[in-house]
Design an enzyme around this catalytic site. Structure first.
Site, mmCIF file in Angstrom:
data_model
loop_
_atom_site.group_PDB
_atom_site.id
_atom_site.type_symbol
_atom_site.label_atom_id
_atom_site.label_comp_id
_atom_site.label_asym_id
_atom_site.label_seq_id
_atom_site.Cartn_x
_atom_site.Cartn_y
_atom_site.Cartn_z
ATOM 1 N N SER A 124 116.063 33.433 21.087
ATOM 2 C CA SER A 124 115.962 34.868 20.807
ATOM 3 C C SER A 124 115.009 35.236 19.670
ATOM 4 O O SER A 124 114.735 36.413 19.473
ATOM 5 C CB SER A 124 117.345 35.445 20.489
ATOM 6 N N SER A 134 120.762 41.175 19.157
ATOM 7 C CA SER A 134 120.031 40.279 20.051
ATOM 8 C C SER A 134 120.263 40.631 21.508
ATOM 9 O O SER A 134 120.451 39.751 22.357
ATOM 10 C CB SER A 134 120.426 38.819 19.791
ATOM 11 N N LYS A 192 112.174 37.513 20.437
ATOM 12 C CA LYS A 192 112.315 38.965 20.414
ATOM 13 C C LYS A 192 111.472 39.611 19.311
ATOM 14 O O LYS A 192 111.164 40.803 19.387
ATOM 15 C CB LYS A 192 113.787 39.357 20.243
#
Length: 346
Positions: free
Chosen positions: A123, A178, A126
């Site tokens: 993640s 997230s 991101k």
């Protein structure tokens, strides 16, 4: 964020090959743009075995993708060309396979371990999506949720059909919690998954992050996914130059809209470095079964700001945020100096 479904791999295989061929789709195809800087590949990688993320492969990696070119000269300077621990003596031991600690403002890299080894970002990818969205969309643009968001794999912010979300709210869902659903909605607002992932590859190359290949918008594993600790620190720094990202990354909690008969609620950060380290201003962590744990964050002491990025770590015997904290403590104790390399500017 847990591992995504195997179907993702087949769906994005052709797209990843597009990224690998440096023919990424830009969001505004009509706008004339300069090509990303060329990378002259070395005949053989300086660090054999580090040109691709280590096994075992994720179930989503169903398409064989050649490794990214290994630059003939290490990005950031020759001091970052090593394969193991780099920097002065006294750096605290950490368990992550790769890390970088650097001055966020002048770009000086203070210490690193295998800074250009390629790993799966999970993640922390991101941050690249956030940078792209902040450039491409207005913070008050509104996007509607769909039933597809309810079926997104992994962590979710809580988006549903009929809900109306500003880009500012989606950014909070992306970075605080997230949310893979927030990543999906932002990608849809930027032309869909294919265009967004290709543009992420394009932006990474433009910024000098030549170890980075996106395969999904959210960081769920996919064919050819790769990033280095150096690139993670670099992309985090450049993302913070976007006001919307800088405003969002340090938030502890925000109100978030509901949808249908689901009322609104408070969205709270899950980032332990931000919550527990004195002086922390923002962080983003990630996890998949194949990537293991990843983390990037920054803090300020005495007017000095440092960024720390760790890849392929574990939570035991020392939690990832504590590994990051140890590197930050060490970095803040160091006097200004030339370091071992630099985070390059675009």
């Amino acid at each position: 964020m847990r591992t995504g479904r195997a179907a993702v791999g087949a769906a994005v295989g052709a797209l990843v090959l597009l990224c690998a061929d440096a023919r990424a789709v830009r969001l505004d195809a009509a706008a004339p743009t300069a090509p990303p800087p060329a990378v002259v590949a070395a005949t053989t990688p300086t660090c054999p075995g580090q040109e691709s993320p280590p096994g075992p492969p994720a179930v989503e990696e169903t398409v064989a993708v050649a490794p990214l070119p290994w630059p003939a000269e290490p990005v950031g300077g020759p001091g970052l060309g090593g394969c193991g621990d780099l920097g002065p003596p006294g750096v605290p031991p950490v368990g992550a396979a790769a890390y970088v600690v650097a001055d966020l403002d002048d770009g000086t890299v203070l210490a690193a371990r295998a800074p250009h080894a390629r790993h799966r970002p999970a993640s922390t990818l991101k941050m690249l999506l956030a940078l792209l969205a902040a450039r491409a969309l207005g913070p008050d643009d509104v996007v509607e949720g769909t039933a597809d968001e309810l079926r997104v794999d992994g962590s979710k912010a809580g988006i549903g059909p009929g809900g109306r979300y500003t880009v500012r709210q989606l950014m909070a869902g992306l970075l605080l919690n997230s949310g893979n659903d927030a990543a999906q909605v932002l990608a849809r607002a930027m032309g869909g998954t294919e265009a967004t992932v290709a543009a992420m590859c394009d932006v990474a190359a433009e910024l000098g992050a030549h170890d980075t290949r996106a395969a999904t918008p959210s960081g769920l594993d996919g064919p050819g996914m790769a990033m280095s600790a150096y690139d993670l620190a670099l992309l985090f720094r450049d993302a913070l130059r976007e006001p919307l990202v800088a405003e969002t990354i340090g938030l502890r909690a925000v109100p978030f809209p509901g949808y249908g008969d689901h009322p609104g609620f408070t969205l709270s950060t899950t980032e332990r470095l931000l919550l527990r380290y004195p002086g922390a201003l923002g962080s983003k962590s990630g996890f998949t079964d194949a990537a293991r744990h990843t983390l990037v964050g920054f803090a300020e002491h005495g007017g000095r700001r440092l960024v720390v990025a760790l890849m392929r770590g574990e939570q035991r015997p020392v939690a990832m945020w504590q590994q990051a904290a140890a590197l930050l403590d060490w970095g803040f104790a160091q006097p200004p100096g030339p370091g071992i390399g630099r985070l390059v500017d675009p």
